[in-house]
Motif scaffolding. Structure first.
Motif, PDB file in Angstrom:
ATOM      1  N   GLY A 195     -13.245   7.145  23.560  1.00  0.00           N
ATOM      2  CA  GLY A 195     -12.252   8.220  23.538  1.00  0.00           C
ATOM      3  C   GLY A 195     -12.581   9.290  22.503  1.00  0.00           C
ATOM      4  N   PRO A 196     -12.780   8.913  21.217  1.00  0.00           N
ATOM      5  CA  PRO A 196     -13.051   9.939  20.210  1.00  0.00           C
ATOM      6  C   PRO A 196     -14.338  10.709  20.487  1.00  0.00           C
ATOM      7  CG  PRO A 196     -12.414   7.882  19.146  1.00  0.00           C
ATOM      8  CD  PRO A 196     -12.575   7.573  20.609  1.00  0.00           C
ATOM      9  N   ALA A 197     -15.388  10.011  20.981  1.00  0.00           N
ATOM     10  CA  ALA A 197     -16.661  10.698  21.239  1.00  0.00           C
ATOM     11  C   ALA A 197     -16.480  11.708  22.373  1.00  0.00           C
ATOM     12  CB  ALA A 197     -17.740   9.675  21.590  1.00  0.00           C
ATOM     13  N   ALA A 198     -15.740  11.325  23.416  1.00  0.00           N
ATOM     14  CA  ALA A 198     -15.510  12.246  24.536  1.00  0.00           C
ATOM     15  C   ALA A 198     -14.710  13.456  24.066  1.00  0.00           C
ATOM     16  CB  ALA A 198     -14.763  11.509  25.659  1.00  0.00           C
ATOM     17  N   GLU A 199     -13.648  13.208  23.300  1.00  0.00           N
ATOM     18  CA  GLU A 199     -12.822  14.334  22.838  1.00  0.00           C
ATOM     19  C   GLU A 199     -13.600  15.246  21.895  1.00  0.00           C
ATOM     20  OE1 GLU A 199     -10.326  15.306  24.250  1.00  0.00           O
ATOM     21  OE2 GLU A 199      -9.007  13.681  24.880  1.00  0.00           O
ATOM     22  N   ALA A 200     -14.482  14.659  21.067  1.00  0.00           N
ATOM     23  CA  ALA A 200     -15.251  15.504  20.138  1.00  0.00           C
ATOM     24  C   ALA A 200     -16.194  16.420  20.918  1.00  0.00           C
ATOM     25  CB  ALA A 200     -16.031  14.621  19.158  1.00  0.00           C
ATOM     26  N   LEU A 201     -16.852  15.882  21.953  1.00  0.00           N
ATOM     27  CA  LEU A 201     -17.776  16.707  22.743  1.00  0.00           C
ATOM     28  C   LEU A 201     -17.024  17.838  23.448  1.00  0.00           C
ATOM     29  CD1 LEU A 201     -20.029  13.905  24.284  1.00  0.00           C
ATOM     30  CD2 LEU A 201     -20.770  15.735  22.730  1.00  0.00           C
ATOM     31  N   GLU A 235     -15.725  20.606  20.910  1.00  0.00           N
ATOM     32  CA  GLU A 235     -16.750  21.576  20.480  1.00  0.00           C
ATOM     33  C   GLU A 235     -16.737  22.817  21.368  1.00  0.00           C
ATOM     34  OE1 GLU A 235     -20.626  19.794  20.678  1.00  0.00           O
ATOM     35  OE2 GLU A 235     -20.149  18.373  19.076  1.00  0.00           O
ATOM     36  N   ARG A 236     -16.296  22.638  22.623  1.00  0.00           N
ATOM     37  CA  ARG A 236     -16.282  23.756  23.573  1.00  0.00           C
ATOM     38  C   ARG A 236     -14.854  24.269  23.795  1.00  0.00           C
ATOM     39  NH1 ARG A 236     -20.836  22.442  27.161  1.00  0.00           N
ATOM     40  NH2 ARG A 236     -20.180  24.227  28.413  1.00  0.00           N
ATOM     41  N   GLY A 237     -13.890  23.754  23.020  1.00  0.00           N
ATOM     42  CA  GLY A 237     -12.513  24.240  23.118  1.00  0.00           C
ATOM     43  C   GLY A 237     -11.671  23.550  24.173  1.00  0.00           C
ATOM     44  N   TRP A 238     -12.131  22.357  24.625  1.00  0.00           N
ATOM     45  CA  TRP A 238     -11.410  21.657  25.691  1.00  0.00           C
ATOM     46  C   TRP A 238     -10.940  20.279  25.227  1.00  0.00           C
ATOM     47  CZ3 TRP A 238     -10.488  23.802  30.572  1.00  0.00           C
ATOM     48  CH2 TRP A 238     -11.068  25.062  30.761  1.00  0.00           C
ATOM     49  N   GLU A 239     -10.034  19.710  26.009  1.00  0.00           N
ATOM     50  CA  GLU A 239      -9.484  18.386  25.679  1.00  0.00           C
ATOM     51  C   GLU A 239      -9.212  17.623  26.971  1.00  0.00           C
ATOM     52  OE1 GLU A 239      -5.360  18.126  24.509  1.00  0.00           O
ATOM     53  OE2 GLU A 239      -5.812  16.683  22.917  1.00  0.00           O
ATOM     54  N   LEU A 240      -9.393  16.308  26.888  1.00  0.00           N
ATOM     55  CA  LEU A 240      -9.019  15.447  28.014  1.00  0.00           C
ATOM     56  C   LEU A 240      -7.543  15.048  27.884  1.00  0.00           C
ATOM     57  CD1 LEU A 240      -9.797  13.682  30.437  1.00  0.00           C
ATOM     58  CD2 LEU A 240     -10.699  11.996  28.824  1.00  0.00           C
ATOM     59  N   GLY A 241      -7.138  14.644  26.677  1.00  0.00           N
ATOM     60  CA  GLY A 241      -5.735  14.302  26.439  1.00  0.00           C
ATOM     61  C   GLY A 241      -5.365  12.899  26.887  1.00  0.00           C
ATOM     62  N   HIS A 242      -6.334  11.964  26.784  1.00  0.00           N
ATOM     63  CA  HIS A 242      -6.033  10.570  27.141  1.00  0.00           C
ATOM     64  C   HIS A 242      -6.026   9.738  25.857  1.00  0.00           C
ATOM     65  CE1 HIS A 242      -5.639   7.041  29.575  1.00  0.00           C
ATOM     66  NE2 HIS A 242      -6.669   6.493  28.992  1.00  0.00           N
ATOM     67  N   TYR A 243      -4.837   9.333  25.416  1.00  0.00           N
ATOM     68  CA  TYR A 243      -4.703   8.655  24.136  1.00  0.00           C
ATOM     69  C   TYR A 243      -3.991   7.319  24.253  1.00  0.00           C
ATOM     70  CZ  TYR A 243      -6.142  13.171  22.334  1.00  0.00           C
ATOM     71  OH  TYR A 243      -6.847  14.316  22.089  1.00  0.00           O
ATOM     72  N   PRO A 244      -4.639   6.306  24.850  1.00  0.00           N
ATOM     73  CA  PRO A 244      -4.052   4.970  24.813  1.00  0.00           C
ATOM     74  C   PRO A 244      -4.133   4.446  23.381  1.00  0.00           C
ATOM     75  CG  PRO A 244      -6.273   4.841  25.676  1.00  0.00           C
ATOM     76  CD  PRO A 244      -5.975   6.310  25.483  1.00  0.00           C
ATOM     77  N   GLN A 245      -3.424   3.375  23.087  1.00  0.00           N
ATOM     78  CA  GLN A 245      -3.455   2.867  21.715  1.00  0.00           C
ATOM     79  C   GLN A 245      -4.865   2.368  21.348  1.00  0.00           C
ATOM     80  OE1 GLN A 245      -1.218  -0.707  20.639  1.00  0.00           O
ATOM     81  NE2 GLN A 245      -0.028   0.591  19.270  1.00  0.00           N
ATOM     82  N   PHE A 294      -7.531   3.951  22.052  1.00  0.00           N
ATOM     83  CA  PHE A 294      -8.337   5.176  22.135  1.00  0.00           C
ATOM     84  C   PHE A 294      -9.631   5.118  21.322  1.00  0.00           C
ATOM     85  CE2 PHE A 294      -9.034   9.285  19.860  1.00  0.00           C
ATOM     86  CZ  PHE A 294      -9.476  10.041  20.930  1.00  0.00           C
ATOM     87  N   ARG A 295      -9.552   4.603  20.086  1.00  0.00           N
ATOM     88  CA  ARG A 295     -10.705   4.719  19.185  1.00  0.00           C
ATOM     89  C   ARG A 295     -11.919   3.929  19.665  1.00  0.00           C
ATOM     90  NH1 ARG A 295      -7.103   4.149  13.783  1.00  0.00           N
ATOM     91  NH2 ARG A 295      -6.527   6.336  13.535  1.00  0.00           N
ATOM     92  N   TYR A 296     -11.719   2.955  20.543  1.00  0.00           N
ATOM     93  CA  TYR A 296     -12.833   2.084  20.946  1.00  0.00           C
ATOM     94  C   TYR A 296     -13.077   2.056  22.452  1.00  0.00           C
ATOM     95  CZ  TYR A 296     -12.549   0.698  16.138  1.00  0.00           C
ATOM     96  OH  TYR A 296     -12.557   0.744  14.772  1.00  0.00           O
ATOM     97  N   ALA A 297     -12.040   2.250  23.266  1.00  0.00           N
ATOM     98  CA  ALA A 297     -12.195   2.124  24.718  1.00  0.00           C
ATOM     99  C   ALA A 297     -12.995   3.308  25.267  1.00  0.00           C
ATOM    100  CB  ALA A 297     -10.824   2.040  25.372  1.00  0.00           C
ATOM    101  N   THR A 298     -13.556   3.121  26.471  1.00  0.00           N
ATOM    102  CA  THR A 298     -14.510   4.093  27.013  1.00  0.00           C
ATOM    103  C   THR A 298     -14.007   4.758  28.303  1.00  0.00           C
ATOM    104  OG1 THR A 298     -15.565   2.373  28.323  1.00  0.00           O
ATOM    105  CG2 THR A 298     -16.484   2.778  26.132  1.00  0.00           C
ATOM    106  N   ILE A 299     -14.673   5.840  28.654  1.00  0.00           N
ATOM    107  CA  ILE A 299     -14.349   6.571  29.881  1.00  0.00           C
ATOM    108  C   ILE A 299     -14.458   5.643  31.101  1.00  0.00           C
ATOM    109  CG2 ILE A 299     -15.188   8.424  31.402  1.00  0.00           C
ATOM    110  CD1 ILE A 299     -13.676   9.454  28.898  1.00  0.00           C
ATOM    111  N   GLY A 300     -15.539   4.858  31.170  1.00  0.00           N
ATOM    112  CA  GLY A 300     -15.698   3.942  32.308  1.00  0.00           C
ATOM    113  C   GLY A 300     -14.617   2.877  32.317  1.00  0.00           C
TER     114      GLY A 300
END
Ligand SMILES: Cc1cc2nc3c(=O)[nH]c(=O)nc-3n(C[C@H](O)[C@H](O)[C@H](O)COP(=O)(O)OP(=O)(O)OC[C@H]3O[C@@H](n4cnc5c(N)ncnc54)[C@H](O)[C@@H]3O)c2cc1C
Length: 522
Positions: free
Chosen positions: A175-181, A184-194, A196-202
């Motif tokens: 989650g954090p790596a996806a949101e950081a990428l 950087e371009r001014g966008w957000e996914l906005g998916h914040y499960p509890q 978030f810090r460890y779970a992945t897009i897949g």
């Protein structure tokens, strides 16, 4: 991520003397639990994979990306449910996958699956390792060995279409790596499960995850525009337009497929520009029924909060006891609700005013921003508390469901009664975490004394709660998914014919049945 607890060891929380006093008074918990083995002391069952199989896997992904070392097997031994953590505290030999493979391309995933099908090796896709339903249990099924297929090398922002508001993200991004990428371009996914810090897009896609901003941005499955999955039978590239009438939506087969049908490698997602403004407001309701009706009114009238959630009386009280200082806000009595609004300044102002009007008319009292900020500040830290409670001799576990608004009160009563009957003297807390025009999810937290055999105690309670959920018209899972733990209820949830449909799809995509045996499909 710690192998036997949540997250970053530096953030581990000590329970205060007040909390320990509360545990003693409420649950009779007085002594600390015996500590489990350290990573150096833990004994794993020996790896069952043969040298020939390891060579074949190395041929698929390169030698550097295959390991049968205990240090690599241990962190992939399972997920992060309370039973998982209890099992890790055992000094007996523990189970773990026989090897770990880390492919870096879709071709390598396909090659791993081919090797495993030919050599009869089970495969458990592994994202962030945060499953709470036994989705990562190293089950071998009918096979001699099992490998963990770790997706962490799929860690790129593959495309950002700023015109359409779509991003293609690698399945292994946390989650954090996806949101950081994206940020950087001014966008957000906005998916914040509890998680978030460890779970992945897949993992989010494979489990139909739901984040805390779901009122504004939707569940993860609602964000998915397309995905790619490598199956033993070939690659599927699903979803080519914002909407389609080209037959049944095959993306839905993979959303919630939990690694049983294929390996998701990339997900195309709806994204939005980073919000310009955020506003916070907390509310108090005299009781849960009043608060529930208020949330329903907000959702049915579509007033537009990004976050809206409601704790019952017990959870409100406990949260208050756990939070040393809630932003200088007045003491919360009754039931605490939190609202957050995001967007442009004009959107936020309008949405907050509309929501406020509905909540006031429904019997709410505004508590200002403080408790809502406090909630956001601490929202990813609660799992650390569970570890501290376990060490202090208290079992703490959660479960969740969803139902239509009309069924919600009876569902809450049935689950609470089932849990308290199975674990007399326990604390059962509940909140509404996700709302829809026609219903909502209920999230329960149970705190009880560990007792002599906590795994058996929780097993009994979990069975009773699952039966109560199905009996009261709820779903066995709103967002934690099925895994091994909820599989016994799947026939009731989707019917025998539904189970046969899933089996038929699996037989087509995974004819050898190597993918995640013992999960999801009865
Ligand atoms: C403390 C805590 C809080 C949580 N809070 C929430 C919450 O708020 N909302 C929520 O929805 N869930 C929550 N969860 C549950 C969990 O985080 C989610 O299910 C999450 O989506 C799992 O993602 P992951 O990357 O960790 O997947 P994993 O746990 O690694 O895997 C989960 C399942 O998906 C499969 N899988 C993983 N990646 C892939 C892939 N690329 N292709 C195919 N199959 C794959 C695995 O085989 C497994 O069956 C929480 C869990 C914990 C421990």
């Amino acid at each position: 991520m710690k192998w036997d607890a949540w997250g970053d060891p530096a953030l581990a929380k000590e329970l205060s003397a007040d909390i320990k006093g509360l545990l003693a008074a409420a649950l009779g918990v007085t002594g600390d639990a015996a500590p489990g083995p350290s990573a150096d002391e833990v004994v794993l069952h020996p790896s069952r994979i043969s040298a020939e199989d390891l060579d074949a896997l190395a041929g698929a992904v390169g030698e550097a990306h295959v390991s049968a070392a205990d240090a690599d097997r241990l962190p992939r031994a399972g997920g992060k449910s309370t039973p998982d953590l209890l099992r890790r505290r055992s000094c007996d030999p523990q189970d773990a996958p026989d090897a770990v493979v880390l492919p870096g391309t879709e071709q390598e995933v396909a090659a791993v699956l081919a090797v495993c099908a030919e050599r009869r090796i089970a495969v458990v896709p592994f994202g962030g390792g945060t499953s709470v339903v036994g989705g990562l249990d190293p089950e071998r099924g009918a096979f001699g060995s099992v490998v963990s297929l770790d997706l962490r090398r799929f860690d790129q922002l593959l495309d950002l279409d700023e015109t359409s508001g779509e991003a293609v993200l690698g399945a292994g991004l946390t989650g954090p790596a996806a949101e950081a990428l994206l940020a950087e371009r001014g966008w957000e996914l906005g998916h914040y499960p509890q998680s978030f810090r460890y779970a992945t897009i897949g993992g989010f896609a494979a489990t139909r995850s739901s984040g805390q901003d779901s009122a504004g941005y939707g569940r993860f499955d609602e964000m998915v525009r397309g995905l790619r999955a490598v199956t033993p039978a070939g690659v599927l590239d699903l979803g080519r337009a914002p909407a389609s009438a080209a037959g049944p939506d095959l993306r839905q087969l993979f959303l919630g497929s939990e690694g049983t049908l294929g390996v998701i490698t990339a997900v195309r997602l709806r994204v939005h520009p980073l919000p310009a403004v955020k506003a916070y407001e907390a509310w108090s309701f005299p009781d849960f029924a009043t608060g529930t009706a208020a949330l329903r009114a907000v959702e049915q009238q579509g007033t537009g909060p990004t976050v809206i959630r409601l704790s019952d009386e017990a959870e409100t009280m406990i949260n208050l006891a756990m939070t040393e200082q809630i932003g200088g806000a007045p003491a919360v009595t009754g039931c605490l609700a939190v609202t957050v609004f995001e967007g442009s300044a004009a959107q936020v102002a309008a949405r907050q005013q509309l929501t406020r009007d509905v909540l006031l008319a429904a019997g709410g009292s505004s508590l200002g921003e403080g408790p809502a900020h406090a909630w956001e500040h601490g929202r990813f830290n609660a799992p650390y508390l569970r570890d501290s409670l376990l060490s202090a001799g208290a079992l703490c576990e959660t479960l969740e469901t969803a139902a239509s608004w009309s069924r919600l009160p009876a569902l809450r009563t049935a689950v609470t009664e089932a849990l308290t009957a199975a674990l007399p003297g326990s604390l059962v807390l509940c909140h509404i975490s996700h709302v829809y025009p026609t219903g909502a999810s209920l999230y329960f937290t149970v705190v009880a004394a560990l007792g002599e055999d906590p795994l058996a105690r929780w097993g009994t309670a979990k069975r009773a709660a699952g039966d109560a959920i199905l009996g009261a018209g709820g779903t066995i899972s709103h967002h934690h998914a099925v895994g091994a733990d909820h599989r016994p209820w799947m026939s009731d949830e989707i019917g025998e014919l539904g189970v046969r449909v899933l089996r038929a799809v699996k037989a087509e995509l995974d004819p050898a049945g190597i993918l995640n045996p013992g999960k999801l499909i009865p």
